[in-house]
Design a protein around this motif. Structure first.
Motif, PDB file in Angstrom:
ATOM      1  N   SER A   1      -6.214   0.904  -3.818  1.00 52.36           N
ATOM      2  CA  SER A   1      -6.373   1.041  -2.363  1.00 52.36           C
ATOM      3  C   SER A   1      -6.142   2.502  -1.993  1.00 52.36           C
ATOM      4  O   SER A   1      -5.586   3.264  -2.778  1.00 52.36           O
ATOM      5  CB  SER A   1      -5.346   0.169  -1.651  1.00 52.36           C
TER       6      SER A   1
ATOM      7  N   TRP B   1       0.850  -1.197   0.000  1.00 50.26           N
ATOM      8  CA  TRP B   1       0.000   0.000   0.000  1.00 50.26           C
ATOM      9  C   TRP B   1       0.887   1.248   0.000  1.00 50.26           C
ATOM     10  O   TRP B   1       0.645   2.208   0.742  1.00 50.26           O
ATOM     11  CB  TRP B   1      -0.941   0.010   1.216  1.00 50.26           C
TER      12      TRP B   1
ATOM     13  N   ASP C   1     -10.035  -1.499  -0.097  1.00 55.15           N
ATOM     14  CA  ASP C   1      -8.870  -1.672   0.771  1.00 55.15           C
ATOM     15  C   ASP C   1      -8.322  -0.331   1.243  1.00 55.15           C
ATOM     16  O   ASP C   1      -8.001   0.537   0.430  1.00 55.15           O
ATOM     17  CB  ASP C   1      -7.793  -2.462   0.025  1.00 55.15           C
TER      18      ASP C   1
ATOM     19  N   ARG D   1     -12.018  -3.271   3.825  1.00 54.12           N
ATOM     20  CA  ARG D   1     -10.971  -4.041   4.514  1.00 54.12           C
ATOM     21  C   ARG D   1      -9.888  -3.061   4.953  1.00 54.12           C
ATOM     22  O   ARG D   1      -9.531  -2.157   4.197  1.00 54.12           O
ATOM     23  CB  ARG D   1     -10.343  -5.069   3.568  1.00 54.12           C
TER      24      ARG D   1
ATOM     25  N   HIS E   1      -5.960  -2.357   6.720  1.00 53.30           N
ATOM     26  CA  HIS E   1      -4.616  -2.930   6.841  1.00 53.30           C
ATOM     27  C   HIS E   1      -3.735  -1.956   7.623  1.00 53.30           C
ATOM     28  O   HIS E   1      -3.907  -0.740   7.511  1.00 53.30           O
ATOM     29  CB  HIS E   1      -4.031  -3.166   5.447  1.00 53.30           C
TER      30      HIS E   1
ATOM     31  N   PHE F   1      -5.418  -7.567  -1.964  1.00 52.33           N
ATOM     32  CA  PHE F   1      -5.714  -6.306  -1.264  1.00 52.33           C
ATOM     33  C   PHE F   1      -4.941  -5.094  -1.790  1.00 52.33           C
ATOM     34  O   PHE F   1      -4.696  -4.137  -1.053  1.00 52.33           O
ATOM     35  CB  PHE F   1      -5.440  -6.434   0.245  1.00 52.33           C
TER      36      PHE F   1
ATOM     37  N   ARG G   1      -7.861  -6.838   8.035  1.00 54.33           N
ATOM     38  CA  ARG G   1      -7.395  -8.087   7.448  1.00 54.33           C
ATOM     39  C   ARG G   1      -5.885  -8.261   7.580  1.00 54.33           C
ATOM     40  O   ARG G   1      -5.379  -9.364   7.462  1.00 54.33           O
ATOM     41  CB  ARG G   1      -7.779  -8.153   5.960  1.00 54.33           C
TER      42      ARG G   1
END
Ligand code: SF4
Length: 454
Positions: free
Chosen positions: A211, A26, A259, A290, A292, A73, A316
């Protein structure tokens, strides 16, 4: 006669990474995107060139280019091209690469555009400066008359180095966007309109939004000696939690983004008045998103209730900032984990329903004075407890409290050459310790495989 429109175009650039390894967890230039949103709101025309963008326009036209493997993701590999290893890093036995779009594509983007009013280049890790310098060199070649502003983390941590060697017109060592506006005004560029509110980071400048990175707070109340957070963000500030929730809804509704990665340094601190409110609203509104946490969560904050809330609201990927199982080292370096805290946090997460693979623990390796045995013990304890170990090789950071110790412990001239901050070099360990580190890495891979088969 029609008056010529003043050139108000600013081109914002996120340079390539030059390193032995890079993985897209990410990774987005959030500071640059926030600045893009801000300057756009002030009325400037904004163009973004993110050299790390795996969906960069024109990439698909190059049939010789191997597409990077992407994973779940919105994570995965970057495009990469092998490079000559700089002489300073010759004794690392791994290929050195430029990560990101091919140079011809970057050049094409620049030659196809009329000269903008200004280039704004960001920077991240201190030892990635070769990518920054390469960008600046090409900008000067193609648009020699356009001023170049260099900012970002390398520019702030190694300002003198950047001023002496980068070739930028100005190096900015402040984060405040008003410093940038001041620089633009010195170049005769005035913001066309007053800023009314604080806009979201300009993720919409991307072709494809896999994301979104979120920053709900800045700064950290801890003061770990190996970290420069107190220098980069001296004050802890938190956004209005309701406003953060609105931002999640905005990206989810407008771009169907699922994400979200939190970039906070201290996401769970003061949870009751902050992250709890955000997550409870997510739950109440049943948002199918989701979350992270690549930046690691504080182990102490993972209570039973918090673990359940994280699970129910869609987390997640959990990463914990454990660093070491050695209580003396914790006492000397960070005071953020007491004996039993880590085991308790992992138990709470496992009971809440997170799998071993979803719970990762960062383990620091290569600190001045740290032994290989201490890292090996930490790896085993993490695995026994039911989490997955992730080795984080220590990179000495200028302006961190541990910097002086690192300079003393290292055989490399850390003060003169930021390339020596490269974590793959393990610059504060001896050659014997570096050799032993290979076995530790193998052991971690073995544990991860076992966890994957569970
Ligand atoms: S390492 Fe993490 S907990 Fe420690 S000061 Fe930095 S951001 Fe805060």
């Amino acid at each position: 006669m029609e008056r010529m429109k003043k050139n108000q175009t600013l081109v914002l650039i996120n340079p390539w990474i030059y390193d032995f390894a890079a993985y897209d967890l990410w990774s987005k230039p959030l500071g640059l995107l926030s600045l893009a949103g801000y300057l756009r709101e002030c009325g400037f025309d904004i163009t973004l060139i993110d050299c790390l963008d795996i969906h960069y326009p024109g990439l698909g036209n190059n049939r010789n280019l191997k597409s990077p493997v992407r994973r779940r993701f919105g994570t995965g590999k970057f495009f990469r091209e092998k490079m000559r290893t700089p002489p300073q890093l010759q004794n690392v036995d791994r290929p050195y690469s430029r990560y990101g779009i091919p140079i011809p594509l970057f050049r094409e983007s620049l030659t196809n555009m009329p000269p903008p009013a200004c280039f704004l280049v960001t920077s991240l890790m201190t030892y990635w400066y070769p990518g920054v310098f390469e960008v600046i060199r090409i900008l000067q070649e193609i648009h020699p008359q356009v001023p170049i502003l260099l900012g970002g983390i390398y520019a702030r941590l190694c300002t003198q180095h950047a001023e002496a060697h980068s070739g930028a017109t100005t190096v900015i060592s402040e984060t405040n966007p008003t410093a940038i506006i001041r620089f633009l005004e010195n170049q005769g560029l005035h913001a066309p309109r007053e800023l009314t509110g604080l806009p979201y980071p300009a993720f919409d400048l991307y072709n494809n939004i896999d994301s979104i990175c979120l920053m709900t707070s800045s700064g950290c109340p801890y003061r770990c000696r190996y970290c420069a957070s107190h220098f980069l963000s001296p004050h802890v500030t938190r956004r209005d939690p309701h406003e953060v929730f609105e931002e999640v809804v905005y990206w989810h509704k407008r771009f169907e983004t699922r994400d979200f990665a939190f970039y906070d340094d201290a996401l769970l601190v003061s949870a009751k008045t902050h992250i709890r409110i955000i997550l409870e609203k997510i739950l109440k509104n049943n948002l199918p998103v989701r979350f992270h946490t690549p930046n690691a969560l504080h182990v102490r904050e993972i209570t039973r209730d918090m673990a359940r809330l994280l699970k129910r609201s869609g987390f997640r990927t959990i990463r914990l900032g454990y660093e070491t199982s050695d209580p003396d080292l914790h006492q000397r370096l960070d005071n953020k984990v007491s004996p039993g805290d880590f085991e308790r946090a992992v138990t709470n997460l496992r009971n809440a329903g997170f799998s071993r693979q979803e719970i990762g623990a960062y383990i620091l390796a290569g600190l001045p004075g740290q032994t290989v045995e201490s890292v090996a013990e930490t790896v085993e304890l993490v695995a026994r407890t039911g989490a997955t170990p992730y080795l984080a090789e220590y990179s000495p950071i200028p302006h961190s409290d541990l910097w002086e110790d690192a300079v003393k412990a290292s055989d490399y001239d850390l003060e003169a050459e930021p390339l020596y901050h490269n974590n793959t070099l393990l610059p504060c360990w001896t050659p014997e310790q570096r050799n032993a580190f290979h076995d530790l890495k193998k052991r971690v891979i073995e544990i991860r495989r076992t966890h994957a088969n569970h």
